[in-house]
Write a protein that holds these residues in place. Sequence first.
Motif, PDB file in Angstrom:
ATOM      1  N   GLN A   5      99.968  29.144 -51.474  1.00 12.68           N
ATOM      2  CA  GLN A   5      99.734  29.974 -50.297  1.00 12.68           C
ATOM      3  C   GLN A   5     100.629  31.213 -50.318  1.00 12.68           C
ATOM      4  O   GLN A   5     100.156  32.330 -50.101  1.00 12.68           O
ATOM      5  CB  GLN A   5      99.997  29.174 -49.014  1.00 12.68           C
ATOM      6  CG  GLN A   5      98.944  28.133 -48.731  1.00 12.68           C
ATOM      7  CD  GLN A   5      99.359  27.201 -47.612  1.00 12.68           C
ATOM      8  OE1 GLN A   5     100.513  26.769 -47.546  1.00 12.68           O
ATOM      9  NE2 GLN A   5      98.424  26.866 -46.749  1.00 12.68           N
ATOM     10  N   GLY A   8      99.739  33.567 -53.207  1.00 12.79           N
ATOM     11  CA  GLY A   8      98.450  34.182 -52.928  1.00 12.79           C
ATOM     12  C   GLY A   8      98.561  35.311 -51.920  1.00 12.79           C
ATOM     13  O   GLY A   8      97.986  36.389 -52.116  1.00 12.79           O
ATOM     14  N   HIS A   9      99.318  35.085 -50.865  1.00  8.67           N
ATOM     15  CA  HIS A   9      99.501  36.140 -49.863  1.00  8.67           C
ATOM     16  C   HIS A   9     100.268  37.324 -50.449  1.00  8.67           C
ATOM     17  O   HIS A   9      99.990  38.475 -50.120  1.00  8.67           O
ATOM     18  CB  HIS A   9     100.208  35.588 -48.622  1.00  8.67           C
ATOM     19  CG  HIS A   9      99.357  34.662 -47.814  1.00  8.67           C
ATOM     20  ND1 HIS A   9      98.164  35.030 -47.242  1.00  8.67           N
ATOM     21  CD2 HIS A   9      99.522  33.357 -47.489  1.00  8.67           C
ATOM     22  CE1 HIS A   9      97.634  34.000 -46.600  1.00  8.67           C
ATOM     23  NE2 HIS A   9      98.442  32.968 -46.747  1.00  8.67           N
ATOM     24  N   GLU A  12      97.844  39.239 -52.577  1.00  4.57           N
ATOM     25  CA  GLU A  12      96.898  39.920 -51.696  1.00  4.57           C
ATOM     26  C   GLU A  12      97.511  41.221 -51.151  1.00  4.57           C
ATOM     27  O   GLU A  12      96.871  42.272 -51.162  1.00  4.57           O
ATOM     28  CB  GLU A  12      96.522  38.989 -50.544  1.00  4.57           C
ATOM     29  CG  GLU A  12      95.405  39.479 -49.683  1.00  4.57           C
ATOM     30  CD  GLU A  12      95.019  38.468 -48.609  1.00  4.57           C
ATOM     31  OE1 GLU A  12      94.277  38.880 -47.705  1.00  4.57           O
ATOM     32  OE2 GLU A  12      95.441  37.299 -48.660  1.00  4.57           O
ATOM     33  N   LYS A  16      96.376  45.068 -52.035  1.00  2.00           N
ATOM     34  CA  LYS A  16      96.006  46.018 -50.982  1.00  2.00           C
ATOM     35  C   LYS A  16      96.772  47.324 -51.159  1.00  2.00           C
ATOM     36  O   LYS A  16      96.200  48.411 -50.992  1.00  2.00           O
ATOM     37  CB  LYS A  16      96.273  45.400 -49.605  1.00  2.00           C
ATOM     38  CG  LYS A  16      95.902  46.285 -48.441  1.00  2.00           C
ATOM     39  CD  LYS A  16      94.403  46.511 -48.367  1.00  2.00           C
ATOM     40  CE  LYS A  16      94.055  47.359 -47.157  1.00  2.00           C
ATOM     41  NZ  LYS A  16      92.675  47.783 -47.163  1.00  2.00           N
ATOM     42  N   LYS A  38      93.663  41.833 -54.913  1.00  2.00           N
ATOM     43  CA  LYS A  38      93.600  41.400 -53.516  1.00  2.00           C
ATOM     44  C   LYS A  38      92.697  40.171 -53.386  1.00  2.00           C
ATOM     45  O   LYS A  38      93.067  39.188 -52.737  1.00  2.00           O
ATOM     46  CB  LYS A  38      93.079  42.548 -52.645  1.00  2.00           C
ATOM     47  CG  LYS A  38      92.994  42.208 -51.169  1.00  2.00           C
ATOM     48  CD  LYS A  38      92.579  43.410 -50.344  1.00  2.00           C
ATOM     49  CE  LYS A  38      91.119  43.703 -50.527  1.00  2.00           C
ATOM     50  NZ  LYS A  38      90.596  44.710 -49.604  1.00  2.00           N
ATOM     51  N   HIS A  39      91.533  40.215 -54.038  1.00  2.00           N
ATOM     52  CA  HIS A  39      90.606  39.085 -53.953  1.00  2.00           C
ATOM     53  C   HIS A  39      91.147  37.856 -54.678  1.00  2.00           C
ATOM     54  O   HIS A  39      90.947  36.725 -54.212  1.00  2.00           O
ATOM     55  CB  HIS A  39      89.234  39.486 -54.484  1.00  2.00           C
ATOM     56  CG  HIS A  39      88.524  40.459 -53.593  1.00  2.00           C
ATOM     57  ND1 HIS A  39      88.146  40.158 -52.308  1.00  2.00           N
ATOM     58  CD2 HIS A  39      88.152  41.743 -53.793  1.00  2.00           C
ATOM     59  CE1 HIS A  39      87.560  41.207 -51.759  1.00  2.00           C
ATOM     60  NE2 HIS A  39      87.564  42.193 -52.644  1.00  2.00           N
ATOM     61  N   LYS A  42      93.586  36.298 -52.317  1.00  2.68           N
ATOM     62  CA  LYS A  42      92.906  35.570 -51.242  1.00  2.68           C
ATOM     63  C   LYS A  42      92.439  34.208 -51.739  1.00  2.68           C
ATOM     64  O   LYS A  42      92.560  33.207 -51.031  1.00  2.68           O
ATOM     65  CB  LYS A  42      91.702  36.360 -50.735  1.00  2.68           C
ATOM     66  CG  LYS A  42      92.027  37.448 -49.762  1.00  2.68           C
ATOM     67  CD  LYS A  42      90.762  38.095 -49.218  1.00  2.68           C
ATOM     68  CE  LYS A  42      91.109  39.189 -48.240  1.00  2.68           C
ATOM     69  NZ  LYS A  42      89.891  39.802 -47.664  1.00  2.68           N
ATOM     70  N   ALA A  45      95.413  31.871 -52.131  1.00  2.00           N
ATOM     71  CA  ALA A  45      95.892  31.437 -50.815  1.00  2.00           C
ATOM     72  C   ALA A  45      94.943  30.393 -50.226  1.00  2.00           C
ATOM     73  O   ALA A  45      95.383  29.403 -49.631  1.00  2.00           O
ATOM     74  CB  ALA A  45      96.030  32.627 -49.880  1.00  2.00           C
ATOM     75  N   LYS A  46      93.655  30.602 -50.402  1.00  5.95           N
ATOM     76  CA  LYS A  46      92.658  29.651 -49.902  1.00  5.95           C
ATOM     77  C   LYS A  46      92.798  28.311 -50.624  1.00  5.95           C
ATOM     78  O   LYS A  46      92.712  27.253 -50.004  1.00  5.95           O
ATOM     79  CB  LYS A  46      91.254  30.220 -50.090  1.00  5.95           C
ATOM     80  CG  LYS A  46      90.160  29.390 -49.475  1.00  5.95           C
ATOM     81  CD  LYS A  46      90.343  29.186 -47.996  1.00  5.95           C
ATOM     82  CE  LYS A  46      89.561  30.188 -47.203  1.00  5.95           C
ATOM     83  NZ  LYS A  46      89.610  29.924 -45.771  1.00  5.95           N
ATOM     84  N   ASP A  49      95.600  26.584 -49.109  1.00  4.68           N
ATOM     85  CA  ASP A  49      95.208  26.016 -47.813  1.00  4.68           C
ATOM     86  C   ASP A  49      94.488  24.689 -48.005  1.00  4.68           C
ATOM     87  O   ASP A  49      94.750  23.720 -47.284  1.00  4.68           O
ATOM     88  CB  ASP A  49      94.282  26.987 -47.061  1.00  4.68           C
ATOM     89  CG  ASP A  49      94.983  28.252 -46.602  1.00  4.68           C
ATOM     90  OD1 ASP A  49      96.228  28.271 -46.548  1.00  4.68           O
ATOM     91  OD2 ASP A  49      94.259  29.230 -46.299  1.00  4.68           O
TER      92      ASP A  49
END
Length: 59
Positions: A5, A8-9, A12, A16, A38-39, A42, A45-46, A49
């Motif tokens: 997580q 990943g953030h 991201e 950006k 960025k993708h 994400k 991070a997903k 999660d």
Amino acid sequence: MNKDQSKGHGKEAKGKLKEVAGKATGDKSTEVKGKAEKHAGKAQAKYGDLKSDAKKKTE
């Protein structure tokens, strides 16, 4: 927050920044690389999660 997580953030946010820098300078290559990063961030991070949710359900 687990390792995936947070990494990943971070990716991201970095992506950006690259995307915005590419737009500002007119450098399409940097902009596209930023969007890709960025993708990827994400997605990581997903994944983190989902790992976290799975761990909570098994406890």
